[in-house]
Each structure stands twice: as structure tokens, then as C-alpha cells.
Design a protein around this motif. Structure first.
Motif, short mmCIF file in Angstrom:
data_model
loop_
_atom_site.label_atom_id
_atom_site.label_comp_id
_atom_site.label_asym_id
_atom_site.label_seq_id
_atom_site.Cartn_x
_atom_site.Cartn_y
_atom_site.Cartn_z
N PHE A 12 -2.69 -2.13 1.34
CA PHE A 12 -2.64 -2.96 2.54
C PHE A 12 -3.97 -3.69 2.75
O PHE A 12 -5.03 -3.24 2.29
CB PHE A 12 -2.35 -2.11 3.77
CG PHE A 12 -0.94 -1.58 3.84
CD1 PHE A 12 0.05 -2.02 2.98
CD2 PHE A 12 -0.59 -0.62 4.79
CE1 PHE A 12 1.34 -1.55 3.05
CE2 PHE A 12 0.70 -0.12 4.87
CZ PHE A 12 1.67 -0.58 4.00
N ILE A 34 0.81 0.07 -3.75
CA ILE A 34 0.69 -1.03 -2.81
C ILE A 34 -0.58 -0.78 -2.00
O ILE A 34 -0.81 0.34 -1.55
CB ILE A 34 1.89 -1.10 -1.84
CG1 ILE A 34 3.20 -1.26 -2.61
CG2 ILE A 34 1.72 -2.25 -0.84
CD1 ILE A 34 4.43 -1.12 -1.72
N VAL A 56 0.26 -7.02 2.41
CA VAL A 56 -0.16 -6.48 1.12
C VAL A 56 -1.38 -7.23 0.59
O VAL A 56 -1.40 -8.47 0.57
CB VAL A 56 0.99 -6.57 0.09
CG1 VAL A 56 0.52 -6.09 -1.28
CG2 VAL A 56 2.16 -5.72 0.55
N GLU A 97 -0.88 -5.22 -5.27
CA GLU A 97 0.35 -4.50 -5.59
C GLU A 97 0.55 -4.45 -7.10
O GLU A 97 0.24 -5.40 -7.81
CB GLU A 97 1.55 -5.19 -4.94
CG GLU A 97 2.87 -4.48 -5.14
CD GLU A 97 4.00 -5.13 -4.37
OE1 GLU A 97 5.14 -4.65 -4.46
OE2 GLU A 97 3.74 -6.15 -3.67
#
Length: 320
Positions: A80, A78, A316, A319
Motif C-alpha cells: 500500500f 501487494i 497500491v 504489486e
């Protein structure tokens, strides 16, 4: 390892999920991945997953994630949209993890992967819900930093009903029930070291000596650690508010006693009270005390303000 301890690698879900929050860890990531993978294979576990969380890194951390993920489909990540902090990264990783057991580990190799077999045994054979770790020593850590760290744990233990173990690390292996309990607390002002013991369950601690980073530099400055400790105290104790009230009552009594002193001195001596310097000191002291107690109230109000806005804990960007 004993064959009877071999994990059920044919399960529909991963047997172990390894959650790894990262911020600018390009130097150490390959080392961590290789070493942890060796440990997982040593316990005959092929049914695993890695969940790497990029906390807005500015180096090639995300590129390393992509490369590893392309070679190993059991590696997920993931990324950010910006730096939201380690607490948000841990929460994101735990939310995405899908294993029967889930480990939270730092990528800097200060969390020894070699402890995983013992921790897994505590959950599968000894009936614990969580296996946690703590440093038994602070070897090679700056003296001033060690001093304040110990003081912080003492303050937390005296102020909070939650038992935060001295030297406790975020490195722990937890059952699925424990993991779900942790992510059910969706507060924005997160203090994981307090959340972990707050949810309860049976936890076994493993001690080990402090280990230096395998590569790179720590991202935790003294100021960041100080702010983090304040978050912990505010998040898991209301005693600072009681302290502010106590100081207010105490100063009221001091002022009343001083008033009596002035009246008695006037009656006995017939002179007005002398000494502007002492009066100035009293005024400055009282004003500072007022600002201190107001600051305590302000900290609690600021946390409430952040919570009621209900902003997402993280956003996010990418991902897999």
C-alpha cells in the motif's frame, strides 16, 4: 494425511491461497512463511500461493516480501501507499487471491498453521463453506483487555442480528464462493468479524488456546481496539439510534414528572422551589445526555459521509 485427501495439484488455479495482512512484521515473517510452507507440503500441496499485503510498513517487511518472491514464484505481494488498516489489507488480499480455497492468517504465529489440515478437511469432506477459528482461552492476555473484549462480544450479540462468536479470529479457510461473497461487500467502513458471519454459509469453528506472538510487538493498542469495536457496533446495528430515541423520551417524561412535582410543592408549601445546586446538576445531566445522543447520530452520519465519497479502500504502491 490420507492419500484420498491429497489435493489436485495439477489444477489450473492454486488449490490454496494464503492471504497474510502485514504491518511492520519483519521479525516474524520468515518464521511464519517457513512454518506455513511446511504445513502445506505435509498435505502434499505444491499448488499453493501466498498473497502478502504490506499495510504501509515502515520496517523491512516489503524487502522480505521481495526476497521471498524472488525465490518462490508462488509468492505474491501487494504494498500500500500508506497504512490503510488491517481491514483494507484483508480485502486487498482476498481480491487478489485466486485459489480454490483461501486462508486468511496473521503473520505473528498466533494463528497456528497446524490447524490448516483440519480446516481443509472440514471443507472438502464435511461439506462446510468456511472453517473458522476462535480462542477458547485468553491466557497471557492483559486482564483489562480480556474484560473489555468479552463485554464487546456480549454487546454485539445483544445489539446485532449478526452472530459474532466470542473469541473469533480472522484466521479462517473459505471456499471460493464464500470468498467472492465477502469481497462483494465493498463498503469502506469494514468490520470483517461482522462481514464473515453476515454473508452466511455453513461455518465450522475450531477452538484453540491463546498463542503468544512468535516475535515482535502487537500493533493493536487498547484505543485502537476500542475504536474498532465502535466500528463493529455502528456497522452492524441500528440499536444505538433506538437507544438515543428512548433516552430522549425518557428524559421528556422525567422533565414532565419534575414539573408536576414543582407545581404540587408550590400549592402545598406556598414557597418557591429552593436549591440551585440540584437544578445545576439536572441541567448538566440533561446537557450531557443530549451530547451523548447527538454523538450517536454523529457517528452514523460520519460513516455515511465516508461511504458516499466513494474513495478507494486502498491504494497500491507496488504489486507482484
Amino acid at each position: 494425511m490420507d492419500k484420498s485427501f491429497a489435493p489436485p495439484c495439477t489444477a489450473d488455479k492454486p488449490y490454496i491461497s494464503v492471504v497474510v495482512p502485514c504491518f511492520n512484521e519483519e521479525e516474524v515473517l520468515p518464521i511464519f512463511y517457513d512454518e506455513t510452507l511446511k504445513v502445506l507440503k505435509s498435505i502434499n500441496c505444491e499448488n499453493y500461493e501466498f498473497v502478502f499485503v504490506d499495510d504501509g510498513s515502515s520496517d523491512s517487511t516489503i524487502k522480505i516480501f521481495r526476497d521471498i518472491s524472488e525465490k518462490n514464484k508462488k509468492v505474491h505481494f501487494i504494498s500500500f501507499s500508506r497504512n490503510f488498516g488491517k481491514e483494507a489489507a484483508i480485502y486487498a488480499g482476498l481480491s487478489k487471491a485466486n485459489g480454490i480455497f483461501t486462508a486468511v492468517m496473521d503473520a505473528d504465529m498466533q494463528d497456528p498453521p497446524s490447524l490448516l489440515p483440519q480446516m481443509l478437511k472440514a471443507l472438502t469432506e464435511e461439506g462446510f463453506d468456511c472453517a473458522a477459528t476462535r480462542r477458547s482461552t485468553r491466557k497471557n492476555e492483559p486482564v483489562l483487555r480480556s474484560f473489555f473484549a468479552r463485554k464487546f462480544y456480549k454487546i454485539m450479540q445483544s445489539m446485532s442480528d449478526v452472530k459474532v462468536v466470542d473469541g473469533a479470529r480472522d484466521f479462517r479457510l473459505m471456499s471460493e464462493t464464500y470468498r467472492k461473497a465477502v469481497i462483494s461487500l465493498c463498503e469502506r467502513n469494514r468490520f470483517t468479524k461482522g462481514i464473515f458471519p453476515w454473508v452466511g454459509f455453513n461455518t465450522k469453528y475450531f477452538e484453540y488456546e491463546n498463542v503468544e506472538r512468535a516475535a515482535g510487538k502487537t500493533k493493536w493498542s487498547f484505543w485502537k481496539l476500542f475504536k474498532y469495536s465502535i466500528d463493529g457496533i455502528i456497522g452492524f446495528s441500528t440499536k444505538p439510534l433506538a437507544l438515543a430515541s428512548f433516552l430522549g423520551v425518557f428524559m421528556l417524561l422525567v422533565a414532565f414528572a419534575f414539573l408536576i412535582f414543582i407545581i404540587v410543592r408550590k400549592i402545598l408549601n406556598g414557597d418557591p422551589v429552593q436549591g440551585w445546586a440540584s437544578m445545576a446538576c439536572i441541567i448538566i445531566f440533561a446537557s450531557g445526555l443530549q451530547l451523548f445522543t447527538t454523538g450517536i447520530l454523529g457517528l452514523y452520519l460520519s460513516k455515511i459521509y465516508i461511504e458516499v465519497k466513494q474513495r478507494p479502500i486502498y491504494i497500491v504502491k507496488e504489486e507482484k
